[in-house]
Design an enzyme around this catalytic site. Structure first.
Site, PDB file in Angstrom:
ATOM      1  N   LYS A 155       6.755  13.472   6.247  1.00 59.97           N
ATOM      2  CA  LYS A 155       5.557  13.393   6.739  1.00 59.97           C
ATOM      3  C   LYS A 155       5.264  12.216   7.787  1.00 59.97           C
ATOM      4  O   LYS A 155       4.584  12.450   8.755  1.00 59.97           O
ATOM      5  CB  LYS A 155       4.380  12.888   5.808  1.00 59.97           C
ATOM      6  CG  LYS A 155       4.327  14.214   4.533  1.00 59.97           C
ATOM      7  CD  LYS A 155       3.395  13.742   3.584  1.00 59.97           C
ATOM      8  CE  LYS A 155       3.664  12.684   2.684  1.00 59.97           C
ATOM      9  NZ  LYS A 155       4.790  12.962   1.816  1.00 59.97           N
ATOM     10  N   THR A 156       5.967  10.977   7.717  1.00 59.51           N
ATOM     11  CA  THR A 156       5.991   9.948   8.586  1.00 59.51           C
ATOM     12  C   THR A 156       6.834  10.589   9.727  1.00 59.51           C
ATOM     13  O   THR A 156       6.368  10.348  10.853  1.00 59.51           O
ATOM     14  CB  THR A 156       6.816   8.812   7.892  1.00 59.51           C
ATOM     15  OG1 THR A 156       6.092   8.270   6.828  1.00 59.51           O
ATOM     16  CG2 THR A 156       6.881   7.614   9.123  1.00 59.51           C
TER      17      THR A 156
ATOM     18  N   ASP B  23      -0.792   6.156   6.700  1.00 56.94           N
ATOM     19  CA  ASP B  23      -0.187   6.520   5.649  1.00 56.94           C
ATOM     20  C   ASP B  23      -0.954   6.209   4.309  1.00 56.94           C
ATOM     21  O   ASP B  23      -1.711   5.406   4.327  1.00 56.94           O
ATOM     22  CB  ASP B  23       1.297   5.841   5.584  1.00 56.94           C
ATOM     23  CG  ASP B  23       2.276   6.503   4.648  1.00 56.94           C
ATOM     24  OD1 ASP B  23       2.017   7.453   4.309  1.00 56.94           O
ATOM     25  OD2 ASP B  23       3.256   5.961   4.570  1.00 56.94           O
TER      26      ASP B  23
ATOM     27  N   THR C 146       0.152  11.848  -0.517  1.00 54.83           N
ATOM     28  CA  THR C 146       0.980  12.524  -1.717  1.00 54.83           C
ATOM     29  C   THR C 146       0.142  12.947  -2.631  1.00 54.83           C
ATOM     30  O   THR C 146       0.462  13.577  -3.460  1.00 54.83           O
ATOM     31  CB  THR C 146       1.985  11.470  -2.338  1.00 54.83           C
ATOM     32  OG1 THR C 146       1.353  10.345  -2.825  1.00 54.83           O
ATOM     33  CG2 THR C 146       2.908  10.772  -1.302  1.00 54.83           C
TER      34      THR C 146
ATOM     35  N   ARG D 219      14.894  13.000   2.189  1.00 53.79           N
ATOM     36  CA  ARG D 219      15.336  11.302   1.857  1.00 53.79           C
ATOM     37  C   ARG D 219      16.207  11.019   0.914  1.00 53.79           C
ATOM     38  O   ARG D 219      17.031  10.215   1.325  1.00 53.79           O
ATOM     39  CB  ARG D 219      13.889  10.662   1.494  1.00 53.79           C
ATOM     40  CG  ARG D 219      13.928   8.981   1.564  1.00 53.79           C
ATOM     41  CD  ARG D 219      12.675   8.604   1.210  1.00 53.79           C
ATOM     42  NE  ARG D 219      11.560   8.734   2.081  1.00 53.79           N
ATOM     43  CZ  ARG D 219      10.412   8.390   1.630  1.00 53.79           C
ATOM     44  NH1 ARG D 219       9.783   8.164   0.663  1.00 53.79           N
ATOM     45  NH2 ARG D 219       9.262   8.501   2.738  1.00 53.79           N
TER      46      ARG D 219
END
Length: 346
Positions: free
Chosen positions: A73-74, A118, A167, A226
């Site tokens: 997402k980032t 975020d 999230t 990640r």
């Protein structure tokens, strides 16, 4: 491009190791949509939104990206700014606890700038209401003074684009969610997509990754890029210190054994939860708080870090009476379930 991020260095203490880890992750991030692996539907939809807006010479609609941690997402927020050729301002919901905090950020934005929020679901309610107006009307109302002498001053804002990441999309109030012109939900990656991520990351790290090793790492990465990149760096460490520098199948298996990541991708915390559930509580049902005490962790850690993966893999079930171990959990631990033990239907 090589990245020096050996987390085993003794000099790294407190937050330094975390900073190095973040720097390493940032170095491996794709810089544009063509480099971004996976999330085919979201990527195609976002590409249309951005290119159409650029063709009109206007900032695109506000973008909301939802999904579990570690899926990109980032990275996509950074790509949005890069594709638009615009600067990006980065902040997070927990950092904005007052309307004045958000007003200060909004009033300093330039035309076409991207504001990345975020954990947007954690923004404070007064700031959230201010954000509604800013996103829809490009205006912010600032109250000057107190009491009877207070005045509301309306400040016009240049057009900008909010990219929100969450999230827990269900915690977003409907008025805020409705102000996003594009909502993209990101799903877990399959092993093939994770292998592509690993091959690209290995190239950037300047290490040789054998296909079998990429397959092994991908299968233990919980569908999350990640985690895949993190395990890749740990395998690289093992190959550098105890191997010949090549990331082959032996290096992958030995390294993941050292770091206690099993063939399903379960780590120490995951197995501790299963062990406690099966060995101490006979498979459950057991409450979250009791289970957390048994493994020496906070309930929130068990619920947000370990439990989602265990439930997704069919190892743990959630029932009205508490958590229960499934037959697959007993099998994974090499234990025989008790006769007449609890089920998801109890």
């Amino acid at each position: 491009m090589a990245v020096d991020d050996d987390l085993a260095t003794p000099r790294l203490v407190d937050g330094a190791a975390e900073d190095v880890e973040r720097a390493a992750e940032a170095a491996l991030r794709p810089k544009d949509l063509s480099e971004f692996v996976g999330q085919k539907v979201v990527r195609e939809q976002l590409e249309l939104v951005l290119h159409a807006a650029m063709g009109r010479g206007r900032p695109p609609d506000h973008v909301l990206l939802s999904g579990p941690p570690g899926l990109g997402k980032t990275t996509l927020a950074m790509i949005v700014a890069a594709e638009l050729g615009s600067p990006i301002r980065v902040t997070s919901g927990p950092a904005i606890q007052h309307a004045g905090d958000l007003a200060a950020v909004l009033s300093s934005l330039e035309e076409g700038e991207v504001l990345f929020l975020d954990e947007i679901h954690r923004i404070a309610r007064p700031a959230e209401e201010l954000l509604y107006v800013a996103m829809e009307d490009f205006r912010v109302d600032v109250v000057v003074g107190k009491g009877a002498g207070a005045n509301a001053i309306s400040l016009s804002l240049p057009p900008f684009t909010v990219v929100g990441a969450t999230t827990r999309a269900g915690l977003l109030p409907a008025p805020l969610r409705d102000r996003f012109g594009f909502v993209g939900h990101m799903d877990f990656y399959d092993d093939g997509e994770l292998e592509q991520v690993l091959v690209r990351s290995a190239r950037l790290l300047g290490v040789e990754l054998v296909t079998e090793a990429a397959t092994e790492i991908a299968s233990r990465s919980r569908g999350t890029p990640r985690i895949a990149n993190r395990l890749l760096r740990r395998v690289r460490d093992w190959a550098q210190v105890r191997g010949d520098g090549t990331l082959d199948l032996v290096a992958a298996r030995r390294a993941l054994e050292v770091y206690e990541v099993d063939h399903l991708g379960l780590d120490r915390l995951d197995r501790s939860v299963l062990e406690a559930l099966c060995r101490r509580f006979g498979g459950g049902p057991v409450g979250l708080s009791t289970l957390a005490v048994a493994v020496g962790e906070e309930p929130e850690t068990v619920e947000t870090v370990a439990e989602p993966f265990l439930v997704r893999e069919g190892l743990v079930g959630r029932t009205p009476r508490g958590r229960v171990a499934t037959p697959r959990a007993w099998e994974h631990l090499g234990l025989a379930p008790p006769a007449g033990g609890p089920t998801l239907f109890d």
